[in-house]
Scaffold this motif. Structure first.
Motif, PDB file in Angstrom:
ATOM      1  N   TYR A 108       1.622   2.088  -4.465  1.00 38.81           N
ATOM      2  CA  TYR A 108       1.574   2.080  -5.836  1.00 38.81           C
ATOM      3  C   TYR A 108       1.368   0.979  -6.559  1.00 38.81           C
ATOM      4  O   TYR A 108       1.020   0.978  -7.582  1.00 38.81           O
ATOM      5  CB  TYR A 108       3.073   2.645  -6.282  1.00 38.81           C
ATOM      6  N   LYS A 162      10.292   1.670  -9.027  1.00 38.40           N
ATOM      7  CA  LYS A 162       9.279   2.857  -8.881  1.00 38.40           C
ATOM      8  C   LYS A 162       9.998   3.777  -8.219  1.00 38.40           C
ATOM      9  O   LYS A 162       9.397   5.077  -8.794  1.00 38.40           O
ATOM     10  CB  LYS A 162       8.248   2.316  -8.214  1.00 38.40           C
ATOM     11  N   LEU A 163      10.741   3.864  -7.362  1.00 35.03           N
ATOM     12  CA  LEU A 163      11.184   5.146  -6.704  1.00 35.03           C
ATOM     13  C   LEU A 163      12.137   5.884  -7.520  1.00 35.03           C
ATOM     14  O   LEU A 163      12.279   7.246  -7.742  1.00 35.03           O
ATOM     15  CB  LEU A 163      12.436   4.688  -5.462  1.00 35.03           C
ATOM     16  N   VAL A 165       5.466   1.063  -0.347  1.00 37.57           N
ATOM     17  CA  VAL A 165       5.496   1.467  -1.602  1.00 37.57           C
ATOM     18  C   VAL A 165       4.649   0.381  -2.366  1.00 37.57           C
ATOM     19  O   VAL A 165       3.903   0.638  -3.312  1.00 37.57           O
ATOM     20  CB  VAL A 165       7.132   1.191  -2.131  1.00 37.57           C
ATOM     21  N   PHE A 225       8.834   8.201   3.643  1.00 43.59           N
ATOM     22  CA  PHE A 225       7.432   7.292   3.964  1.00 43.59           C
ATOM     23  C   PHE A 225       7.332   7.355   5.334  1.00 43.59           C
ATOM     24  O   PHE A 225       6.220   6.484   5.832  1.00 43.59           O
ATOM     25  CB  PHE A 225       7.835   5.897   3.179  1.00 43.59           C
ATOM     26  N   VAL A 279      10.196  -2.024  -6.164  1.00 38.91           N
ATOM     27  CA  VAL A 279      10.214  -0.968  -5.682  1.00 38.91           C
ATOM     28  C   VAL A 279      11.188   0.218  -5.657  1.00 38.91           C
ATOM     29  O   VAL A 279      10.955   1.369  -5.878  1.00 38.91           O
ATOM     30  CB  VAL A 279      10.130  -1.216  -3.966  1.00 38.91           C
TER      31      VAL A 279
END
Length: 389
Positions: free
Chosen positions: A286, A123-124, A282, A270, A120
């Protein structure tokens, strides 16, 4: 230095003492078995003190061989005058606690890895670098910048997965350094949690339906102890190497990731109330991943607590009352770990089978497939088969 005659006489006197104590207290032992257990414990402690004193005393340079074979002026006139050692140090008492504590933290980290916390944050970071999320100068944005700059100094994801494979047997392939994976860990860990949970379930039932709940026949300490010692011995040789440094570094990484997810600008992005909600959002948005954060996180917490308990010498306690008092610390964590693992189909409760055969082969962390999940094997047509000779 004890001789062979003194060795025999010592155990004869101890046996006579046990018999005399049991005979004198026969009436009281029938109503209160804990009295006899305490007395026998004192006798065992006295015997252990004698053996320890003999082992720490001076020994002949040849180990007593000259006395035995009759060489020199110290040769023994008979067998009773020869040197007789009491034994060597027990195998189960040679395990260092710090290595098991390191394994407990590695198990905690593995469950958070499977949850997807590191993925996560990665990805952020990718979205932050592409400008695809509305982060600018807040605490979360600055944390993602530092997370990216420190990436080259940390162990990689492959390093972490190889360590999990070597120590815990989870994953695929070889372990770190092309070592042998510890594929026995999961079934031994499941077995120990099952036996702890079953021990306390039997005790609760006996407290309700039996007239004398203090009767020591309601559960077996030996089964719990043996399953715990098997798990400790399994982890003894897999906890060497760079494990200690890796778990310290990855624990720091986990703390950094959670602080990023718990930053106010990231939570506002979010519409989440806490860091766990950010991670779940997330993962769903995603990665299209089902939410398993709650059972995985409880497996991490309770599993680490059980392994930390094994790092202490509690499993070697022989007195029932003291053993139960110490085992009570992990009674509920073992039950909770089993329940969480069952919800993910990673473990089964052994309600009828008290023991798990050692040669039972099962992939770590994977349950046996159901009948409907088996592959259908198509048979060749009759015309394609070889004729019988």
């Amino acid at each position: 230095m004890a001789t062979e005659k003194q060795y025999r006489e010592l155990f004869d006197r101890v046996a006579a003492l046990r018999r005399q104590v049991a005979g004198n207290l026969s009436n009281e032992l029938g109503s209160n078995p804990q009295v006899g257990e305490a007395l026998l414990k004192q006798i065992d402690d006295m015997l252990f003190a004698v053996e320890a004193e003999d082992q720490s005393g001076p020994r002949p340079p040849d180990g007593g061989l000259a006395q035995l074979v009759g060489i020199g002026g110290e040769s023994a006139s008979d067998m009773g005058a020869t040197r007789m050692p009491h034994g060597i140090e027990n195998y189960d008492e040679t395990i260092a606690s710090e290595r098991l504590l390191a394994v407990a933290d590695v198990y905690y980290l593995y469950q958070h890895e499977r949850m997807g916390m590191f993925r996560v944050v990665q990805k952020l970071r990718e979205l932050f670098e592409r400008g695809a999320i509305r982060l600018f100068d807040g605490e979360g944005a600055f944390g993602l910048y530092r997370f990216d700059r420190r990436d080259v100094l940390r162990y990689t994801r492959r390093d972490r997965l190889n360590a999990y494979r070597r120590v815990l047997g989870y994953g695929r392939g070889l372990g770190s350094g092309h070592s042998r994976p510890n594929t026995d860990f999961h079934r031994l860990f499941t077995q120990f949690n099952n036996q702890v949970a079953l021990f306390w379930r039997d005790k609760r039932v006996s407290d309700v339906i039996r007239e004398r709940a203090h009767d020591p026949s309601f559960g077996s300490m030996a089964v719990v102890r043996r399953s715990g010692l098997d798990l400790r011995n399994n982890l003894k040789f897999t906890s060497y190497g760079h494990l200690n440094v890796l778990r310290v570094e990855v624990m720091q990484l986990l703390d950094e990731c959670f602080r990023i997810l718990n930053a106010e600008d990231v939570k506002d992005l979010f519409g989440a109330a806490n860091a766990w909600d950010v991670m779940d959002e997330v993962l769903v948005r995603y990665f299209n991943q089902p939410i398993v954060s709650s059972p995985r996180q409880r497996m991490a917490v309770t599993g680490r607590k059980v392994l930390r308990w094994l790092a202490a010498p509690h499993i070697l306690e022989t007195t029932r009352s003291e053993f139960e008092a110490l085992l009570l610390e992990i009674a509920e964590p073992a039950e909770e770990w089993l329940t969480s693992a069952e919800s993910l189909r990673l473990a089964d409760r052994s309600s009828s089978k008290r023991l798990l055969p050692w040669d039972r082969q099962q992939t770590a962390g994977v349950t046996t497939p159901h009948r409907g999940d088996r592959r259908v094997v198509r048979r060749r047509p009759v015309s394609a088969r070889r004729p019988r000779r």
